[in-house]
Scaffold this motif. Sequence first.
Motif, PDB file in Angstrom:
ATOM      1  N   LEU A 194       0.824  -1.154  -0.024  1.00  0.00           N
ATOM      2  CA  LEU A 194       0.008  -0.172  -0.232  1.00  0.00           C
ATOM      3  C   LEU A 194       0.685   1.279  -0.060  1.00  0.00           C
ATOM      4  O   LEU A 194       0.532   2.339  -0.725  1.00  0.00           O
ATOM      5  N   PHE A 195       1.944   1.309   0.761  1.00  0.00           N
ATOM      6  CA  PHE A 195       2.600   2.301   0.864  1.00  0.00           C
ATOM      7  C   PHE A 195       3.175   2.687  -0.610  1.00  0.00           C
ATOM      8  O   PHE A 195       3.662   3.874  -1.305  1.00  0.00           O
ATOM      9  N   ASP A 196       3.843   1.383  -1.319  1.00  0.00           N
ATOM     10  CA  ASP A 196       4.255   1.536  -2.736  1.00  0.00           C
ATOM     11  C   ASP A 196       3.108   2.178  -3.521  1.00  0.00           C
ATOM     12  O   ASP A 196       3.594   2.935  -4.543  1.00  0.00           O
ATOM     13  N   THR A 243      -2.257   6.253   3.188  1.00  0.00           N
ATOM     14  CA  THR A 243      -2.397   4.846   3.813  1.00  0.00           C
ATOM     15  C   THR A 243      -2.836   4.864   4.891  1.00  0.00           C
ATOM     16  O   THR A 243      -1.697   5.397   5.913  1.00  0.00           O
ATOM     17  N   SER A 244      -3.786   4.296   5.568  1.00  0.00           N
ATOM     18  CA  SER A 244      -4.206   4.375   6.918  1.00  0.00           C
ATOM     19  C   SER A 244      -3.911   2.955   7.409  1.00  0.00           C
ATOM     20  O   SER A 244      -3.602   1.938   6.776  1.00  0.00           O
ATOM     21  N   LEU A 245      -3.827   2.944   8.914  1.00  0.00           N
ATOM     22  CA  LEU A 245      -3.726   1.686   9.680  1.00  0.00           C
ATOM     23  C   LEU A 245      -5.084   0.709   9.202  1.00  0.00           C
ATOM     24  O   LEU A 245      -4.741  -0.623   9.115  1.00  0.00           O
ATOM     25  N   HIS A 272      -6.116  -5.016   3.899  1.00  0.00           N
ATOM     26  CA  HIS A 272      -5.398  -5.516   2.987  1.00  0.00           C
ATOM     27  C   HIS A 272      -4.728  -6.649   3.636  1.00  0.00           C
ATOM     28  O   HIS A 272      -4.343  -7.746   2.793  1.00  0.00           O
ATOM     29  N   ALA A 273      -4.108  -6.675   4.660  1.00  0.00           N
ATOM     30  CA  ALA A 273      -3.370  -7.811   5.425  1.00  0.00           C
ATOM     31  C   ALA A 273      -4.308  -8.878   5.977  1.00  0.00           C
ATOM     32  O   ALA A 273      -3.925 -10.075   6.172  1.00  0.00           O
ATOM     33  N   HIS A 294       2.295  -5.911  17.162  1.00  0.00           N
ATOM     34  CA  HIS A 294       3.512  -5.614  16.665  1.00  0.00           C
ATOM     35  C   HIS A 294       3.921  -4.235  16.301  1.00  0.00           C
ATOM     36  O   HIS A 294       5.205  -4.028  16.531  1.00  0.00           O
ATOM     37  N   PHE A 295       3.072  -3.354  16.022  1.00  0.00           N
ATOM     38  CA  PHE A 295       3.646  -1.955  15.722  1.00  0.00           C
ATOM     39  C   PHE A 295       2.609  -1.055  16.478  1.00  0.00           C
ATOM     40  O   PHE A 295       1.364  -1.228  16.080  1.00  0.00           O
ATOM     41  N   ALA A 296       3.146  -0.288  17.353  1.00  0.00           N
ATOM     42  CA  ALA A 296       2.329   0.893  17.874  1.00  0.00           C
ATOM     43  C   ALA A 296       1.890   1.867  17.008  1.00  0.00           C
ATOM     44  O   ALA A 296       0.854   2.406  17.270  1.00  0.00           O
ATOM     45  N   ALA A 297       2.467   2.019  15.994  1.00  0.00           N
ATOM     46  CA  ALA A 297       2.133   3.430  15.140  1.00  0.00           C
ATOM     47  C   ALA A 297       2.395   2.992  13.605  1.00  0.00           C
ATOM     48  O   ALA A 297       3.335   2.411  13.386  1.00  0.00           O
ATOM     49  N   LYS A 298       2.000   3.699  12.847  1.00  0.00           N
ATOM     50  CA  LYS A 298       2.040   3.560  11.385  1.00  0.00           C
ATOM     51  C   LYS A 298       3.591   3.936  11.025  1.00  0.00           C
ATOM     52  O   LYS A 298       4.245   3.331  10.135  1.00  0.00           O
TER      53      LYS A 298
END
Length: 216
Positions: free
Chosen positions: A21-23, A30-32, A38-39, A49-53
């Motif tokens: 999505l970033f690409d 792109t939002s969380l 998408h995932a 796994h990830f606290a922030a974008k």
Amino acid sequence: MPRQLRAEQTRATIITAAADLFDRHGYERTSLSDIVEHAQVTKGALYFHFAAKEDLAHAIMELQSRASRQVTSDVEGQGYPSLEALIRITFALTRLSVEGPITRAGLRLATGGVEVRPPLRHPFSEWLEIATRKLLGAIRESDVHPDIDVQAVAHSLVCFFVGTRVTGRPLEPVARLPRRTTEMWHLLIRGLVPVHRRPRYLSLVMRLEREVATAV
């Protein structure tokens, strides 16, 4: 499936989806929630796994940097002449860009306003160092004219290599990248390499382009 392995697979799925999505759309657009959809994971799984974008973007840039360093190490371990090694590194990086979104997204993030946090280095700086080192070696090996401005050539090479990817992204398919890398080297070889050594390197470039195109 063991819990740790499942967690690792979920993390990899999230990273790949975010990179795609970033690409395609860029970091800001792109939002969380987009990444979760998408995932095909839950928001809880993402936040585990990830606290922030930004953390997710940094993980992608780290993977891109790691892959670039591994490619360089693999090529340098083969004992090629300096100019051949530099050419092979650029085609190996091109192949990574064609094969998956992580390398492409890492570069787009680093050149699109996302801060590259230490100790991670900007890919432009990493590639500039590699190009400079290999050009100096190529001069010693008489594969490049001795009177070139190494810093200027290295900077131009990396600008060409990065710029093709950045500006070409919305205009042509990613499968076009091997041809663009070949075009870059056709120009550079004719400007940098003594006439009697050009055929070898022009032939190498064409062969590497075919190998990348066939592999992907």
